[in-house]
Design an enzyme around this catalytic site. Structure first.
Site, mmCIF file in Angstrom:
data_model
loop_
_atom_site.group_PDB
_atom_site.id
_atom_site.type_symbol
_atom_site.label_atom_id
_atom_site.label_comp_id
_atom_site.label_asym_id
_atom_site.label_seq_id
_atom_site.Cartn_x
_atom_site.Cartn_y
_atom_site.Cartn_z
ATOM 1 N N THR A 31 -22.509 2.307 -1.758
ATOM 2 C CA THR A 31 -22.955 3.600 -0.950
ATOM 3 C C THR A 31 -24.017 4.346 -1.852
ATOM 4 O O THR A 31 -24.486 5.421 -1.386
ATOM 5 C CB THR A 31 -21.511 4.373 -0.873
ATOM 6 O OG1 THR A 31 -21.018 4.829 -1.915
ATOM 7 C CG2 THR A 31 -20.453 3.539 0.004
ATOM 8 N N LEU A 38 -18.146 -2.414 1.425
ATOM 9 C CA LEU A 38 -18.696 -1.687 0.614
ATOM 10 C C LEU A 38 -18.686 -1.619 -0.845
ATOM 11 O O LEU A 38 -19.353 -1.012 -1.707
ATOM 12 C CB LEU A 38 -18.645 0.013 0.881
ATOM 13 C CG LEU A 38 -18.862 0.241 2.393
ATOM 14 C CD1 LEU A 38 -18.277 1.553 2.618
ATOM 15 C CD2 LEU A 38 -20.287 0.215 2.847
ATOM 16 N N GLY A 39 -17.969 -2.753 -1.323
ATOM 17 C CA GLY A 39 -17.870 -3.149 -2.720
ATOM 18 C C GLY A 39 -17.235 -2.081 -3.570
ATOM 19 O O GLY A 39 -17.672 -1.579 -4.736
ATOM 20 N N TYR A 63 0.913 -1.251 0.106
ATOM 21 C CA TYR A 63 0.061 0.057 -0.014
ATOM 22 C C TYR A 63 0.869 1.351 -0.013
ATOM 23 O O TYR A 63 1.964 1.133 0.409
ATOM 24 C CB TYR A 63 -0.921 0.040 1.268
ATOM 25 C CG TYR A 63 -2.022 -1.072 1.274
ATOM 26 C CD1 TYR A 63 -2.129 -1.882 0.120
ATOM 27 C CD2 TYR A 63 -2.571 -1.208 2.367
ATOM 28 C CE1 TYR A 63 -3.245 -2.806 -0.015
ATOM 29 C CE2 TYR A 63 -3.633 -2.404 2.367
ATOM 30 C CZ TYR A 63 -3.946 -3.233 1.453
ATOM 31 O OH TYR A 63 -4.838 -4.144 1.375
#
Length: 348
Positions: free
Chosen positions: A244, A238-239, A53
């Site tokens: 959202t 939340l995919g 990351y």
């Protein structure tokens, strides 16, 4: 905020986990530090990161930056004992972290040292294998998945090699517990079985994608993790923002959102996706729920131990996600979610 135990370990963490993969690209260091402080203020003590990351985009130039940002917070705040830090060994990857090098016993020692330095800590609470050397069907690779290319003997030899390294790292006090990521039911079982055979540390967690629109975990992996007492750390609950409703059926791409970095969201955007998302958003709206909070709260209702990992790029997004622990889903809502899942079982 409830506290849950990871697997059979002594590690107790909050029922929500703060993801950090945007810190260093979409978020600055100060914003990352602010998210940690806000999460702690709401009872979240669990932070997930990885040596690869940040993402959006992943690049060789930014590898390790997120761990460095967390390390700067540790040094500045003096609150290391208040957080449980999880990170990951990248293993095989195309071009970002030691390209083409698999996870081995030696790489475990080398990579732990680098992560400890960046995180400015003496111990990693949970050290995870980002994905298996033998390949994976996750990240939309299931469509062309071919397990016949695997070599069982080589896989088991590698597991034994890595487990011996895990044993040494735990004994040296450099890692408390270990976990998997993007694994299969067979792989998880082998790690647990071989650890018992060798008297090595067991895998306490598995970090796999899991959400209303990605429920591959529900069958064989769920059974495996219940019987072997392995905790699911559910990433992308939340995919990647789809749940959202910010993309409005694909008609809107908000500035700075993940779709501005990758329009297909890693293969998640398909013709079948938008009707599925619309179905879940309609359930939330019907019952006066925020769709993001409903999606995270649903993860907390699962019959197997599940800790959703959510990320945020704004303070408002983080506040919404944190509020999901105060949401109780009624039997009616859960029934409607199940019905929507039957109508849209695998939209990506």
């Amino acid at each position: 905020m409830r506290q849950l135990t990871l697997g059979q370990s002594d590690l107790k963490v909050s029922e929500l986990c703060l993801g950090s993969m945007t810190w260093g690209t979409q978020n600055t260091q100060d914003e990352g530090h602010g998210q940690i402080d806000m999460a702690l203020d709401h009872g979240v003590n669990f932070i997930d990161t990885a040596e690869m990351y940040p993402v959006n985009p992943v690049s060789a130039e930014t590898v390790g930056v997120t761990e460095t940002i967390i390390g700067a917070w540790v040094a500045k705040s003096g609150r290391r004992d208040e957080v449980v830090i999880a990170t990951k060994h990248s293993g095989l990857n195309e071009r970002f972290v030691r390209p083409g090098e698999p996870i081995t016993g030696q790489s475990m020692h080398d990579c732990v040292e680098l992560s400890l330095q960046r995180l400015q800590t003496d111990v990693i609470d949970l050290y995870q294998l980002h994905w298996p050397n033998r390949g994976s069907y996750h990240f939309r690779q299931i469509w062309d998945y071919d397990p016949t290319v695997q070599n069982r003997a080589e896989t088991l030899d590698n597991i034994a090699d890595v487990l011996e390294a895990m044993k040494a790292l735990q004994k040296a006090g450099k890692v408390r517990e270990f976990g998997l990521s993007n694994e299969s039911a067979w792989g998880t079982t082998q790690w647990v079985t071989q650890a018992e055979r060798l008297g090595a540390p067991r895998m306490q967690t598995i970090q796999n994608e899991y959400s209303l629109i990605c429920r591959q975990f529900d069958s064989d992996l769920a059974e495996t993790c219940v019987n072997e007492d392995v905790t699911l750390l559910a990433f992308s609950p939340l995919g990647t923002g789809l749940l959202t409703d910010k993309y409005k059926g694909g008609t809107v791409i908000p500035k700075g959102s993940r779709r501005t970095y990758g329009a297909e969201l890693g293969g998640r955007v398909t013709a079948r996706m938008w009707p599925a998302v619309d179905a879940y958003v309609a359930i939330a709206q019907k019952h006066g729920l925020d769709p993001a909070q409903m999606a995270i709260a649903w993860c907390l209702t699962r019959p197997f131990k599940t800790i959703p990992i959510f990320g945020a790029t704004t303070e408002a997004q983080l506040k919404t996600a944190l509020g999901s622990v105060d949401v109780t889903l009624s039997d009616e809502v859960l029934a409607e979610i199940n019905a929507a899942h039957r109508q849209h079982p695998m939209p990506m």
